[in-house]
Scaffold this active site. Structure first.
Site, PDB file in Angstrom:
ATOM      1  N   GLY A  73      -2.868   8.744   2.893  1.00  0.00           N
ATOM      2  CA  GLY A  73      -1.564   8.131   2.703  1.00  0.00           C
ATOM      3  C   GLY A  73      -1.579   7.193   1.516  1.00  0.00           C
ATOM      4  N   CYS A  74      -0.691   6.225   1.520  1.00  0.00           N
ATOM      5  CA  CYS A  74      -0.606   5.262   0.421  1.00  0.00           C
ATOM      6  C   CYS A  74      -1.955   4.603   0.183  1.00  0.00           C
ATOM      7  CB  CYS A  74       0.451   4.205   0.737  1.00  0.00           C
ATOM      8  SG  CYS A  74       0.556   2.888  -0.498  1.00  0.00           S
ATOM      9  N   PHE A  75      -2.404   4.617  -1.065  1.00  0.00           N
ATOM     10  CA  PHE A  75      -3.751   4.096  -1.334  1.00  0.00           C
ATOM     11  C   PHE A  75      -3.869   2.592  -1.158  1.00  0.00           C
ATOM     12  CE2 PHE A  75      -2.578   5.314  -6.017  1.00  0.00           C
ATOM     13  CZ  PHE A  75      -1.595   4.328  -6.085  1.00  0.00           C
ATOM     14  N   TRP A  76      -2.762   1.863  -1.093  1.00  0.00           N
ATOM     15  CA  TRP A  76      -2.854   0.418  -0.877  1.00  0.00           C
ATOM     16  C   TRP A  76      -3.612   0.100   0.410  1.00  0.00           C
ATOM     17  CZ3 TRP A  76       2.996  -1.063  -1.790  1.00  0.00           C
ATOM     18  CH2 TRP A  76       3.283  -0.934  -3.161  1.00  0.00           C
TER      19      TRP A  76
END
Length: 223
Positions: free
Chosen positions: A50-53
């Site tokens: 998912g979102c790499f953050w």
């Protein structure tokens, strides 16, 4: 961050990390995974979840992780930019390259953390509020040893029967990894009050601390 601001409207969706924590926490590596994970020297592996953050944020708080770099795996260098990847027209996935010391944290332990608090292995082309093939969960081993561990771990997860839906996370061969733009690096640490971080990623880091206090590091790990 137009995408993430808009996706805050999806707050009613189940947080992937919290939704799978109890299941993955109960899965232990097979003996083969334990043996083959005992490597020497610093190692790297790539995780797409998912979102790499959030992926970067969690792994950066794991003891033994020396660096966690957000970026794009696969596709071409020319298209490896946030605007293009997030549009869904490229062959990249948002991913994080993790460099770790296997004498402190093994690869199979990183997998356990990944499936406990970061990614839901039953979701295809989405994680949390994010939708699209560039958010697909993938394991990207960087060695034959990691490949054996990843396959053994996914087999163990499937055999455990702890998930009500099929496990669809893929193990894929390593391709080019392109670091993301500077403003994406250490995003969770630099922007703790950002709405997306508070809603989706801070709970994952809190779950890491709660479930794995022995490997949790309060200090954000950086190069």
């Amino acid at each position: 961050m137009r995408r993430h601001a808009a996706l805050l409207l999806a707050a009613s969706l189940t947080l992937a990390g919290c939704g799978v924590a109890n299941a993955a926490e109960g899965v232990v590596a097979a003996p083969q995974a334990e043996r083959t994970a005992r490597e020497s020297g610093l190692k790297t592996a790539i995780f797409a979840g998912g979102c790499f953050w959030g992926v970067e944020g969690v792994f950066s708080h794991v003891k033994g992780v020396k660096s966690a770099v957000s970026g794009y795996h696969g596709g071409t260098k020319r298209q490896a930019s946030y605007d293009l990847v997030s549009s869904g027209i490229t062959d990249h996935v948002e991913a994080v390259k993790v460099t770790y010391d296997p004498s402190v944290i093994r690869y199979d332990q990183l997998l356990r953390i990944f499936f406990s608090v970061i990614a839901d292995p039953t979701l295809k082309n989405r994680q949390g509020p994010d939708r699209g093939a560039h958010y697909d969960a993938k394991l990207v081993p960087m060695s034959n040893e990691q490949l054996a561990v990843a396959r053994a771990y996914l087999a163990q997860m499937t055999k455990s029967g702890k998930w009500s839906q099929p496990i669809v996370t893929d193990v894929v061969r390593a391709k080019a990894f392109y670091p993301a733009e500077t403003y994406h690096q250490d995003f969770a640490a630099k922007n703790p009050n950002h709405g997306y971080i508070q809603r989706w990623d801070a709970p994952k880091i809190a779950a890491l601390k709660r479930l794995y206090p022995g490997v949790y590091s309060a200090s954000f790990q950086r190069d």
